[in-house]
Design an enzyme around this catalytic site. Structure first.
Site, PDB file in Angstrom:
ATOM      1  N   VAL A  91       0.832  -1.206   0.000  1.00 42.91           N
ATOM      2  CA  VAL A  91       0.000   0.000   0.000  1.00 42.91           C
ATOM      3  C   VAL A  91       0.870   1.260   0.000  1.00 42.91           C
ATOM      4  CG1 VAL A  91      -1.833   1.250   1.198  1.00 42.91           C
ATOM      5  CG2 VAL A  91      -1.875  -1.247   1.146  1.00 42.91           C
ATOM      6  N   LYS A 146      -7.082  -1.169   9.959  1.00 39.05           N
ATOM      7  CA  LYS A 146      -8.392  -1.485  10.574  1.00 39.05           C
ATOM      8  C   LYS A 146      -8.254  -2.233  11.883  1.00 39.05           C
ATOM      9  CE  LYS A 146      -7.411  -4.376   7.042  1.00 39.05           C
ATOM     10  NZ  LYS A 146      -6.827  -3.957   5.768  1.00 39.05           N
ATOM     11  N   VAL A 193     -11.273   0.401   5.261  1.00 41.12           N
ATOM     12  CA  VAL A 193     -12.420  -0.439   4.885  1.00 41.12           C
ATOM     13  C   VAL A 193     -12.722  -0.271   3.404  1.00 41.12           C
ATOM     14  CG1 VAL A 193     -14.849  -0.980   5.320  1.00 41.12           C
ATOM     15  CG2 VAL A 193     -13.451  -0.059   7.174  1.00 41.12           C
ATOM     16  N   ILE A 229     -13.189   1.960  -2.316  1.00 39.78           N
ATOM     17  CA  ILE A 229     -14.571   2.443  -2.193  1.00 39.78           C
ATOM     18  C   ILE A 229     -14.632   3.518  -1.109  1.00 39.78           C
ATOM     19  CG2 ILE A 229     -16.965   1.800  -1.717  1.00 39.78           C
ATOM     20  CD1 ILE A 229     -16.115  -1.150  -2.210  1.00 39.78           C
ATOM     21  N   GLY A 259      -1.973 -14.423  -4.982  1.00 41.24           N
ATOM     22  CA  GLY A 259      -1.650 -13.242  -4.193  1.00 41.24           C
ATOM     23  C   GLY A 259      -2.863 -12.574  -3.568  1.00 41.24           C
ATOM     24  N   GLU A 301      -2.960 -14.222   2.191  1.00 40.13           N
ATOM     25  CA  GLU A 301      -1.732 -14.534   2.903  1.00 40.13           C
ATOM     26  C   GLU A 301      -1.659 -16.060   3.070  1.00 40.13           C
ATOM     27  OE1 GLU A 301      -0.041 -11.835   5.139  1.00 40.13           O
ATOM     28  OE2 GLU A 301      -1.042 -10.504   3.710  1.00 40.13           O
ATOM     29  N   ASP A 329     -10.841 -10.174   9.995  1.00 40.11           N
ATOM     30  CA  ASP A 329     -10.609  -8.969   9.193  1.00 40.11           C
ATOM     31  C   ASP A 329     -11.929  -8.245   8.900  1.00 40.11           C
ATOM     32  OD1 ASP A 329      -8.890  -7.300   7.247  1.00 40.11           O
ATOM     33  OD2 ASP A 329     -10.457  -8.099   5.930  1.00 40.11           O
ATOM     34  N   LYS A 366     -13.260  -4.446  10.210  1.00 42.91           N
ATOM     35  CA  LYS A 366     -13.821  -3.415   9.330  1.00 42.91           C
ATOM     36  C   LYS A 366     -15.229  -3.030   9.775  1.00 42.91           C
ATOM     37  CE  LYS A 366     -10.917  -4.882   5.469  1.00 42.91           C
ATOM     38  NZ  LYS A 366     -10.809  -5.875   4.368  1.00 42.91           N
ATOM     39  N   GLY A 375      -5.671  -4.269  -2.491  1.00 44.79           N
ATOM     40  CA  GLY A 375      -4.688  -4.140  -3.554  1.00 44.79           C
ATOM     41  C   GLY A 375      -3.998  -2.796  -3.495  1.00 44.79           C
TER      42      GLY A 375
END
Lengths: 440, 440
Positions: free
Chosen positions: B14, B105, B132, B136, B187, B190, B201, B205, B302
């Site tokens: 990121v 998060k 999150v 978007i 990918g 993990e 996860d 979020k 991504g």
């Protein structure tokens, strides 16, 4: 600052929805903003109709200028519609440094440049979330959420009335006229619904969206538009046989030095997410160069969704007023203007696949003549449907073409019209695969 | 102000995406903000890997505190992940009045309250759009676009990895393990993908989303979560026979004095828009009391989409820094806090329909015993599928129930486990009709 005063011009459907939210959610909104928001004055020519809201008569006035001249009013909300008086009021309010909220897409599409400029010059902010997509916060998403992206493609279902009519024609094979009658009866459409079904309303909204996406006012008149009124349930069935749904789309693409912008009925692949946006819903599909494909979906009109958008702008401005902020985000979300006016590519340069429904006389050799003329203009046929002959004199010949230039299509259709084999104007639907494309 | 300086902690996926956008779109962003944004410093333990970006070596450091102590840096961007060091850095930056952007998060879900409070006390802003939904802009839509609404229902597909795995299991009947292997190879996950597939996860979020929607921090540990690892392609086929798709959903509802919040595999009607969100896409469906139903759809993870969200926060803060604005919108978008911590209803009070897949011994009378125990606990059966017997000893009995209390379901399943007719733990999938509901 304890209280922020709002004056509302126009107490119709959206005006009532706005006031309803400000009253019902008074406490919640005060918690969000940190100040109470007060509806200080409402102007409308009709002071008699009961809107079912606990508003004191003394708040109402017939004179909008009372709101504009009231020094205690911070935010002027224009919800009267129309482009003459509304423009006058908005410019007068901005000139006095008042912040303005409006839902008026026609005004912004046709006179946006003057209004945006006046807001910037006077250090006033302009909110127009409600002008496109009803309750969908698409304006804010373009100005802020996607601000790191170049927007490559935007495809919108922006007119709920047309989408409702097409949905009824698709799902229940209703003829166009019946679907329109039903939409009027249900309150989804004006009577007559001209600006909805002829593409004007969607083109107004597209003009607003591309202005923000590309940072410069778009000249509304250069946006190509075509309506849905010549479509029949048969066209929708044929489109389905080719694997497509029919939608009234507003399409924009970044072409580098120009922008593509057009509104017309289009065929979208049945498995594209836009094909499944039905009824009175709106949706905006867009591709940012980093964020990738996105979809925003929601109710595109109505008292409550549009009121929600208006109040979101009021809250946003109230937060800024409370801190004494001016010009945080300019109307088109560009602090430095990059271009004069957007250059929109003439539609005759478009490269697209086409659906044609020819109304042909029932004679041998007609198909050969039609395809001959198309071939002469470099339009090659991908697929043909010729259904069994009915009792009528004319038979439909339906075709899907490979990619062709719009200019060639116009010429070919004009040439065909001069022959004596077609009995009616040809119905044309452009195909939109719904992806970013790189035609030249 | 000519330039706004950014320091980035964490130069992984990121971080690289963020820097790439800031460099590639330098001019466009400067036009939007009105000031140039400069990547002044990047901290990472790995200074060697080539990220393919034109970044001078002198910008890089191994010491994140250099960024925090640099008086010229306006915005600190935390993209290192983890909850210990990241928290330390963020709190240190806020204490120095620096604005902070983070995609973390887990940190916000588990230690949000402390961080939100520190930001407010220090007059610093906190951006976490990237935490999150990847690209978007859902955080901003909740804070601003839908600020006129009480959010009644939120249903999210928030974990792209799980959604990719379920999509492969659905469309190609891949067993769970194969789909996981493929997701790792591509990918998308993990190795091992524990926090993705066990619901953690998505629950992180959801904790962030409900904190904003309801204006108070949510205690992450009180959010019920269950993963997708016990599902088989058979479950997905059976669900399809009942008319449902299987998705890992994060669900929240406003219950007035409490909030419902849970993450688990759920069956959504095949014609619900959420049923058609496939692959690595994320979507958030929500209903506001005025705006009505909404959907936001896009790439949930991504380098490029998440980088887009991080940069949108940087742009937003830069616009404020330029005008000297502080605390324009508090971290949870409520200027006055309304509640201490959100009260989350214990999941055993849930009223839901259930899908059960019992692994039963192949003996007469088993179905009668199972339904007897369910009946004793007030769980009534809506539909049963019992397929022809295979070679195995165990046969599946699949049921869809009418609405039942989760508490009763837990008791009934426990009682059934004590009998000798079931050979394995029962697979449970809750049904989510995807509409606002009013159970008590």
């Amino acid at each position: 600052m304890e209280k922020i005063n709002v004056g509302i011009i126009g107490f119709g459907t959206v005006g009532s929805g706005t006031v309803q939210i400000l009253l019902e959610h008074k406490e919640m909104i005060a918690n969000r903003v940190g100040s109470e928001i007060v509806v200080k004055r409402i102007a409308d020519l009709d002071l008699e109709t009961d809107r079912g809201l606990p508003i004191s008569k003394t708040v109402l006035t017939k004179d909008a200028m009372e709101i504009i001249h009231d020094p205690e009013i911070h935010i002027v909300v224009e919800l009267m519609g129309g482009t003459v008086k509304a423009k006058e009021y908005i410019l007068a309010a901005l000139k006095r440094g008042k912040h303005v909220v409006t839902a008026n897409k026609a005004l912004l599409a046709e006179h946006g440049q003057e209004i945006y400029q006046s807001a910037e010059e006077n250090g006033a902010s302009l909110g127009f979330e409600a002008s496109v997509g009803g309750g969908i916060p698409i304006i804010r998403s373009l100005k802020e959420g996607l601000s790191a992206n170049r927007i490559k493609t935007m495809i919108g279902i922006l007119n709920g009335t047309s989408n409702y009519i097409l949905t009824r024609m698709t799902q229940d094979s209703l003829p166009y006229e019946k679907a329109v009658e039903e939409a009027i009866a249900l309150g989804y459409a004006e009577d007559p619904p001209t600006l909805d079904v002829d593409g004007t309303d969607a083109a107004h909204k597209l003009a607003v969206l591309i202005s923000i996406a590309f940072g410069a006012p778009a000249s509304f008149n250069t946006i190509f538009r075509e309506g849905i009124d010549r479509l029949t349930p048969d066209d929708i069935v044929f489109a389905g046989e080719f694997g497509y749904a029919v939608k009234l789309l507003a399409i924009a693409r970044d072409l580098g030095d120009m922008v593509e912008a057009r509104v017309h009925p289009a065929m979208v692949p049945l498995d594209h997410i836009m094909a499944n946006v039905n009824g009175a819903y709106n949706a905006i599909y867009l591709e940012g160069d980093f964020a990738g494909p996105h979809l925003y979906y929601g109710l595109g009109a109505g008292k409550r969704p549009t009121g929600s958008a208006v109040v979101s702008d009021i809250i946003c401005l109230a937060r800024q007023i409370r801190l004494g902020v001016k010009n945080l985000i300019p109307p088109l979300a560009h602090a430095r203007s990059t271009a004069g006016t957007l250059r929109i590519r003439p539609v005759d340069e478009l490269l697209s696949s086409y659906y044609f429904r020819f109304s042909a006389v029932d004679r041998p050799g007609v198909l050969s003549k039609v395809s001959g003329v198309l071939g002469k203009h470099d339009i090659s046929i991908y697929s043909v449907i010729q259904k069994g002959r009915g009792k009528d004199r004319a038979v439909p010949i339906v075709m899907l073409t490979h990619e062709a230039r719009e200019r060639s299509v116009i010429q070919a259709l004009r040439e065909l019209d001069q022959l004596d084999i077609l009995t009616d104007r040809t119905v044309t639907i452009r195909v939109e695969e719904g992806k970013e494309r790189h035609d030249s």
